[in-house]
Write a protein that holds these residues in place. Structure first.
Motif, PDB file in Angstrom:
ATOM      1  N   ILE A   1      -0.074 102.802  33.676  1.00 60.40           N
ATOM      2  CA  ILE A   1       0.478 103.593  32.572  1.00 60.40           C
ATOM      3  C   ILE A   1      -0.455 104.777  32.365  1.00 60.40           C
ATOM      4  CG2 ILE A   1       0.949 103.716  30.104  1.00 60.40           C
ATOM      5  CD1 ILE A   1       1.961 100.921  30.158  1.00 60.40           C
ATOM      6  N   PHE A   2       0.136 105.946  32.301  1.00 56.22           N
ATOM      7  CA  PHE A   2      -0.610 107.183  32.166  1.00 56.22           C
ATOM      8  C   PHE A   2      -0.200 107.840  30.853  1.00 56.22           C
ATOM      9  CE2 PHE A   2      -0.912 111.780  32.809  1.00 56.22           C
ATOM     10  CZ  PHE A   2      -2.193 111.911  33.307  1.00 56.22           C
ATOM     11  N   PHE A   3      -1.164 107.972  29.924  1.00 54.29           N
ATOM     12  CA  PHE A   3      -0.856 108.595  28.631  1.00 54.29           C
ATOM     13  C   PHE A   3      -2.002 109.524  28.224  1.00 54.29           C
ATOM     14  CE2 PHE A   3      -0.988 108.512  23.899  1.00 54.29           C
ATOM     15  CZ  PHE A   3       0.169 109.254  23.703  1.00 54.29           C
TER      16      PHE A   3
ATOM     17  N   GLU B   1       4.754 102.319  38.195  1.00 53.39           N
ATOM     18  CA  GLU B   1       4.394 103.018  36.960  1.00 53.39           C
ATOM     19  C   GLU B   1       5.315 102.586  35.822  1.00 53.39           C
ATOM     20  OE1 GLU B   1       3.358 107.492  35.290  1.00 53.39           O
ATOM     21  OE2 GLU B   1       4.480 107.283  37.157  1.00 53.39           O
ATOM     22  N   TYR B   2       4.692 102.287  34.689  1.00 50.21           N
ATOM     23  CA  TYR B   2       5.425 101.912  33.485  1.00 50.21           C
ATOM     24  C   TYR B   2       5.384 103.061  32.487  1.00 50.21           C
ATOM     25  CZ  TYR B   2       5.477  96.944  34.801  1.00 50.21           C
ATOM     26  OH  TYR B   2       5.678  95.747  35.431  1.00 50.21           O
ATOM     27  N   ALA B   3       6.397 103.142  31.658  1.00 53.51           N
ATOM     28  CA  ALA B   3       6.379 104.056  30.521  1.00 53.51           C
ATOM     29  C   ALA B   3       5.566 103.417  29.402  1.00 53.51           C
ATOM     30  CB  ALA B   3       7.803 104.343  30.044  1.00 53.51           C
ATOM     31  N   PRO B   4       4.817 104.215  28.655  1.00 53.04           N
ATOM     32  CA  PRO B   4       4.075 103.640  27.524  1.00 53.04           C
ATOM     33  C   PRO B   4       5.006 103.204  26.405  1.00 53.04           C
ATOM     34  CG  PRO B   4       3.837 106.027  27.570  1.00 53.04           C
ATOM     35  CD  PRO B   4       4.575 105.652  28.818  1.00 53.04           C
TER      36      PRO B   4
ATOM     37  N   SER C   1       0.358 100.689  25.168  1.00 52.63           N
ATOM     38  CA  SER C   1       0.370 100.705  26.636  1.00 52.63           C
ATOM     39  C   SER C   1      -0.377  99.511  27.205  1.00 52.63           C
ATOM     40  CB  SER C   1      -0.257 102.009  27.142  1.00 52.63           C
ATOM     41  OG  SER C   1       0.507 103.123  26.733  1.00 52.63           O
ATOM     42  N   THR C   2      -1.487  99.128  26.556  1.00 58.25           N
ATOM     43  CA  THR C   2      -2.201  97.937  27.032  1.00 58.25           C
ATOM     44  C   THR C   2      -1.363  96.688  26.830  1.00 58.25           C
ATOM     45  OG1 THR C   2      -3.355  97.439  24.935  1.00 58.25           O
ATOM     46  CG2 THR C   2      -4.372  99.062  26.387  1.00 58.25           C
ATOM     47  N   LEU C   3      -0.589  96.646  25.734  1.00 59.99           N
ATOM     48  CA  LEU C   3       0.266  95.486  25.482  1.00 59.99           C
ATOM     49  C   LEU C   3       1.389  95.402  26.503  1.00 59.99           C
ATOM     50  CD1 LEU C   3       0.587  95.604  21.566  1.00 59.99           C
ATOM     51  CD2 LEU C   3      -1.302  94.792  22.996  1.00 59.99           C
TER      52      LEU C   3
ATOM     53  N   VAL D   1      -5.267 105.666  29.474  1.00 61.53           N
ATOM     54  CA  VAL D   1      -4.789 106.152  28.189  1.00 61.53           C
ATOM     55  C   VAL D   1      -5.947 106.721  27.379  1.00 61.53           C
ATOM     56  CG1 VAL D   1      -2.890 104.498  28.141  1.00 61.53           C
ATOM     57  CG2 VAL D   1      -5.076 103.880  27.090  1.00 61.53           C
ATOM     58  N   ARG D   2      -5.599 107.515  26.436  1.00 65.69           N
ATOM     59  CA  ARG D   2      -6.504 107.973  25.402  1.00 65.69           C
ATOM     60  C   ARG D   2      -5.698 108.079  24.113  1.00 65.69           C
ATOM     61  NH1 ARG D   2      -5.929 113.420  24.517  1.00 65.69           N
ATOM     62  NH2 ARG D   2      -7.982 113.541  23.556  1.00 65.69           N
TER      63      ARG D   2
END
Length: 452
Positions: free
Chosen positions: A9-11, A49-52, A84-86, A104-105
């Motif tokens: 996951i990229f955020f 890849e997952y969506a957040p 996103s971690t969940l 993520v941030r």
């Protein structure tokens, strides 16, 4: 979907920044995004890849006491980073993927149980929120968190300091030389969780050889012995030799080797502020290591093997420290805890916490009930003052998910007693056995509650 895949996951949190030029900004992930697309990583069959997604307010209040409430301390970006971690946690537990990396941030490992504001760029603790969610949603009990950030993960340590079912290991630059000034070998956990916290403060200039020695001779043996159901890597990347906020000399290749050896189920991005010279290479190497792909070609343009020489004297000191920590771990159940923590009903400690981002000074008294049947409930008196304004005083009670009936009942009695005391602005109850969180606002005479 194949269970052999690695989830990503990229955020980058485009709409969240401390300031336009602050080191913790969206470019930290944009250069990584360019790098992994350029290398074709997202096209690998091992990658999904997952969506957040958003975490809920209750996901936050299950872990933190946000003052005065969750909405006061978090933005949508924080909820997405935690959510996103969940998402990846659900996917790993459900067998959709073998492991996951939440790039993520905002980061989170400096956020403690009580949150008066932002400190160390962190408002809420993504890894801690994930652990409590996995316990509630999936029945996970034993968790190992290995923090590889250059800065000690003091928030994560604070949240799980009294929890015997969470092993927290942090190796980091010596706190005498870097924020937050903590993370020493004598910080070993509370009376019900002695030696479940292990800190390895490393001297500035530590390079790959010593990094791998700590991993091979301390981290891996202790994690194996603990036998966690899930392993989380709190992946700070500011130990890199080009990082502007740290003074360490780790390379991208060493980060990948560490990931391959640890085999974390979940990796959650924390620090790392060399936006162009470190993060794209480290993140790429970690992704490839998680996916079981070849990362041997990943190397920074200005690095060559043998560039950094370890100091024999410093290595010797680290080896001695590792031996001492291993002995502490091995003898953890033979220690006379009364000599360390006393014989009273409560073990207590005073803490003075500075919020370097929001300029808040917090004085805190934490008490944990020493119970023979469970880890015991936690009582916290906290006073937070910002820029000479009127301080906010809170009283908070946290009941662990392993609590016995006696501790749970006693904690609720204390909550009712303190609701009537004029000294505190807010009184909180966090009951993890029933997944219920309540708070009482003294000035308004109102109580609110969230349930999972």
């Amino acid at each position: 979907m194949s269970a052999k895949k690695t989830g990503l996951i990229f955020f980058p949190a485009f709409d969240w920044a401390i300031s336009p030029t602050h080191p913790e900004r969206e470019e930290r992930l944009l250069y990584t995004r360019d790098q992994i697309f350029e290398e074709g990583v997202m096209d690998l069959p091992q990658i999904h890849e997952y969506a957040p997604r958003l975490a809920s307010m209750h996901d936050i209040s299950r872990t933190h006491f946000c003052v005065p409430r969750v909405q006061s301390q978090v933005t949508e970006a924080h909820l997405i980073a935690a959510g996103s971690t969940l998402q990846l946690g659900d996917s790993v537990i459900n067998g959709e993927i073998k492991n996951g990396f939440a790039m993520v941030r905002p980061p989170g490992h400096h956020a403690m149980r009580v949150v008066h504001g932002n400190r160390g760029f962190c408002s809420i603790n993504n890894e801690a929120i994930l652990v409590e969610y996995l316990r509630r949603r999936h029945g996970i009990r034993k968790v190992a968190i290995v923090d590889s950030d250059a800065h000690h993960g003091d928030g994560t340590q604070d949240i799980f300091y009294h929890d015997p079912d969470v092993l927290f290991i942090s190796f980091h630059q010596d706190g005498r030389t870097i924020f937050p000034g903590t993370g020493f070998t004598n910080e070993l956990g509370g009376p019900g969780a002695y030696a479940r916290t292990l800190n390895v403060p490393l001297p500035p200039g530590t390079a790959d050889e010593t990094f791998m020695y700590v991993v091979d001779n301390l981290v891996l043996p202790v994690v194996r012995d603990f036998q966690p159901e899930i392993i989380i890597n709190s992946a700070g990347q500011d130990n890199h030799y080009t990082d502007p906020l740290g003074s360490m000399r780790f390379t991208a290749r060493a980060y990948a080797d560490f990931t391959r050896k640890l085999k974390p189920d979940l990796v959650v991005l924390e620090g790392g502020y060399a936006i162009e010279t470190a993060l794209p290479y480290i993140n790429l190497a970690i992704i490839l290591a998680l996916a079981g792909a070849d990362y041997s070609y990943v190397m920074e343009p200005d690095y060559w093997p043998g560039r950094f020489k370890e100091s024999p004297e410093r290595m010797s000191k680290v080896h001695k420290m590792v031996d001492q920590l291993l002995e502490t771990w091995a003898k953890r159940d033979q220690v006379d805890l009364q000599k360390i923590f006393g014989t009273g009903k409560y073990y207590q400690r005073k803490k003075f916490i500075y919020y370097d981002t929001d300029y808040i000074e917090e004085e805190q008294l934490e008490k944990v009930c020493i119970c023979p049947d469970c880890p015991g409930y936690i009582l916290i008196e906290s006073r937070g003052e910002r820029n000479y304004r009127e301080p906010i005083r809170i009283y908070a009670i946290s009941v662990p998910f392993q609590a016995c009936n006696a501790c749970q009942n006693e904690a609720y009695e204390i909550y009712e007693q303190y609701k009537a005391r004029a000294k505190y602005d807010y009184v909180y109850m966090q009951d993890k056995t029933t997944d219920t969180c309540m708070a009482f606002d003294k000035k308004k005479g109102q109580e609110w509650m969230t349930e999972g």
